[in-house]
Design a protein around this motif. Structure first.
Motif, PDB file in Angstrom:
ATOM      1  N   LYS A  25     -50.197 -36.321 -23.387  1.00  0.00           N
ATOM      2  CA  LYS A  25     -50.286 -35.128 -22.552  1.00  0.00           C
ATOM      3  C   LYS A  25     -50.747 -35.459 -21.134  1.00  0.00           C
ATOM      4  CE  LYS A  25     -50.680 -31.438 -25.941  1.00  0.00           C
ATOM      5  NZ  LYS A  25     -51.443 -30.266 -26.419  1.00  0.00           N
ATOM      6  N   VAL A  26     -51.576 -36.477 -20.989  1.00  0.00           N
ATOM      7  CA  VAL A  26     -51.970 -36.919 -19.646  1.00  0.00           C
ATOM      8  C   VAL A  26     -50.742 -37.407 -18.876  1.00  0.00           C
ATOM      9  CG1 VAL A  26     -53.232 -38.698 -18.363  1.00  0.00           C
ATOM     10  CG2 VAL A  26     -54.356 -37.478 -20.224  1.00  0.00           C
ATOM     11  N   SER A  27     -49.897 -38.188 -19.559  1.00  0.00           N
ATOM     12  CA  SER A  27     -48.670 -38.681 -18.935  1.00  0.00           C
ATOM     13  C   SER A  27     -47.744 -37.525 -18.568  1.00  0.00           C
ATOM     14  CB  SER A  27     -47.955 -39.640 -19.893  1.00  0.00           C
ATOM     15  OG  SER A  27     -46.736 -40.093 -19.348  1.00  0.00           O
ATOM     16  N   LEU A  28     -47.612 -36.558 -19.453  1.00  0.00           N
ATOM     17  CA  LEU A  28     -46.758 -35.396 -19.179  1.00  0.00           C
ATOM     18  C   LEU A  28     -47.305 -34.565 -18.027  1.00  0.00           C
ATOM     19  CD1 LEU A  28     -46.005 -34.252 -22.852  1.00  0.00           C
ATOM     20  CD2 LEU A  28     -44.441 -35.410 -21.288  1.00  0.00           C
ATOM     21  N   TYR A  29     -48.628 -34.512 -17.918  1.00  0.00           N
ATOM     22  CA  TYR A  29     -49.267 -33.737 -16.843  1.00  0.00           C
ATOM     23  C   TYR A  29     -48.936 -34.340 -15.473  1.00  0.00           C
ATOM     24  CZ  TYR A  29     -52.954 -31.800 -13.881  1.00  0.00           C
ATOM     25  OH  TYR A  29     -53.642 -31.191 -12.858  1.00  0.00           O
ATOM     26  N   PHE A  30     -48.970 -35.667 -15.398  1.00  0.00           N
ATOM     27  CA  PHE A  30     -48.751 -36.323 -14.106  1.00  0.00           C
ATOM     28  C   PHE A  30     -47.276 -36.524 -13.781  1.00  0.00           C
ATOM     29  CE2 PHE A  30     -53.205 -37.662 -14.761  1.00  0.00           C
ATOM     30  CZ  PHE A  30     -53.726 -37.347 -13.506  1.00  0.00           C
TER      31      PHE A  30
ATOM     32  N   GLY B  27     -44.554 -34.872 -15.494  1.00  0.00           N
ATOM     33  CA  GLY B  27     -43.664 -33.788 -15.885  1.00  0.00           C
ATOM     34  C   GLY B  27     -43.231 -33.883 -17.334  1.00  0.00           C
ATOM     35  N   SER B  28     -42.678 -32.791 -17.831  1.00  0.00           N
ATOM     36  CA  SER B  28     -42.257 -32.736 -19.235  1.00  0.00           C
ATOM     37  C   SER B  28     -40.854 -33.317 -19.367  1.00  0.00           C
ATOM     38  CB  SER B  28     -42.283 -31.288 -19.729  1.00  0.00           C
ATOM     39  OG  SER B  28     -41.961 -31.222 -21.099  1.00  0.00           O
TER      40      SER B  28
END
Length: 397
Positions: free
Chosen positions: A47-52, A54-55
């Protein structure tokens, strides 16, 4: 050429292939459970990766690729103890990145890649830092992932062998806490999944590599040439085979431990190879060449896996089918202005990642490819239909 340049060349090609492969995959149902299920360390870093970023699929798989890259570097460092030759260590790294199980763990969001990285990190730190730091990292492993429960079991046996009472006590407590939190399910009556376990191990490593790893562990036991790497690999491997007599074993939880034995297998191979005169090395060269060819074929198959649909009568039998369809289906629905559908929960969970939520305005019903039912949604790869469905608007008036 400088060995370091070759190492980074291998890494560069490997990472490029993984990113290319990631772009062709969809999120699987199992990955969606990790992403939207109970809180876990793997969910957190994803989720940290998706936050920075994008999805998207790149961000989804980026943490696994990073851990894989670090695992390669750790393996290279660890193998220095077993393979003084830089060239030998580079060959080991090449074999590692070509292993089927390693490739899948590098791009799939599951605990295998995390456990591989964790085991290599622990092994690297064990010989280089005081015990107090080892206790800290093992304490973290208790709460990070259930996959490390078998590490504590192996370290208990290792502590008994070395008569290290403090290390034994610590790992016994760690094992108890892990079992209490995550549990180890051992059930059933003897049902004969042993051969199935051997077959899956062979698929994860390729038959030649798996047999040689097993041979190397056995040979080191006979020669009393055993260390912590041997204990971690052997104890968990034997434990998995023992419980396979009673139940089907999820070998993705055990295979990372056997991967740890690669430096031992490489050391045994090169020792046996170099103690012989050149005219008697042919057999060893042949074994290595066959193993490398099988690994390369496997990598090509993984890289161009969608080409296999052309030869398959039943697309659902494709080894990567569970990683396909969802992204293309979501794009097809969006092209029709559809942003939500009601469908079976597995596909619904997957579509959620691509922005297709659950609602009652539209229904999506998958049809059987063999029956040739009329469908208004078709997903095809290489001009071969792999998924057909009907999407229908529901009139609520």
């Amino acid at each position: 050429m400088n060995p370091r340049y070759i190492l980074f060349l291998i890494l560069g090609v490997d990472i490029s292939i993984l990113f290319f492969q990631s772009s062709s995959l969809s999120i699987s149902y199992y990955e969606s459970l990790i992403l939207y299920g109970d809180l876990s360390f793997l969910q957190f870093i994803t989720k940290v990766s998706l936050y920075f970023f994008g999805s998207n699929d790149f961000a989804l798989r980026l943490p696994m690729i990073i851990m894989h890259t670090l695992s390669v570097l750790l393996l290279y460092k660890i193998s220095n103890k077993y393979l003084p030759s830089l060239r030998d260590r580079l060959w080991l790294v090449l074999v590692f990145v070509l292993l089927p199980g390693v490739i899948s763990s590098a791009i799939l969001v599951d605990s295998a890649g995390l456990v591989i990285f964790g085991l290599l990190l622990f092994t690297y730190l064990y010989d280089r830092y005081p015990k107090k730091y080892i206790y800290i990292i093992l304490s973290l492993y208790i709460v990070i992932d259930a996959g490390f429960v078998y590490l504590f079991l192996a370290l208990i046996i290792f502590a008994i062998y070395n008569k290290d009472k403090v290390f034994f006590l610590f790992n016994t407590i760690a094992l108890s806490i892990s079992v209490y939190i995550y549990g180890i399910e051992i059930k059933g009556v003897p049902t004969g999944y042993f051969l199935d376990a051997i077959a899956v191990y062979s698929a994860i490593f390729t038959p030649v590599v798996f047999v040689y790893i097993f041979y190397s562990l056995y040979r080191k036991y006979l020669n009393k040439d055993i260390d912590i790497l041997w204990f971690i690999s052997s104890v968990v491997f034997i434990f998995s085979l023992i419980i396979s007599f009673r139940q089907r074993v999820a070998l993705e939880h055990f295979a990372p431990y056997l991967i740890l034995a690669l430096p031992l297998a490489a050391q045994t191979f090169y020792h046996s190879y170099r103690v012989r005169l050149k005219i008697f090395r042919t057999r060893y060269k042949l074994v290595f060449i066959v193993a490398l060819i099988l690994l390369v074929i496997n990598s090509i198959t993984v890289l161009f896996n969608k080409e296999l649909y052309y030869f398959m009568n039943k697309p659902q039998n494709h080894f990567a089918y569970k990683m396909h369809v969802a992204k293309e289906l979501a794009n097809e629905l969006k092209s029709r202005g559809i942003r939500c559908v009601q469908t079976e929960h597995r596909m619904s969970n997957r579509l959620k990642f691509y922005g297709i939520t659950n609602c009652t305005s539209y229904t999506l019903i998958e049809n059987d490819l063999k029956k040739g039912a009329k469908s208004n949604v078709t997903i095809s790869y290489k001009n071969r239909a792999v998924y057909i469905a009907n999407v229908t608007e529901i009139n609520t008036n």
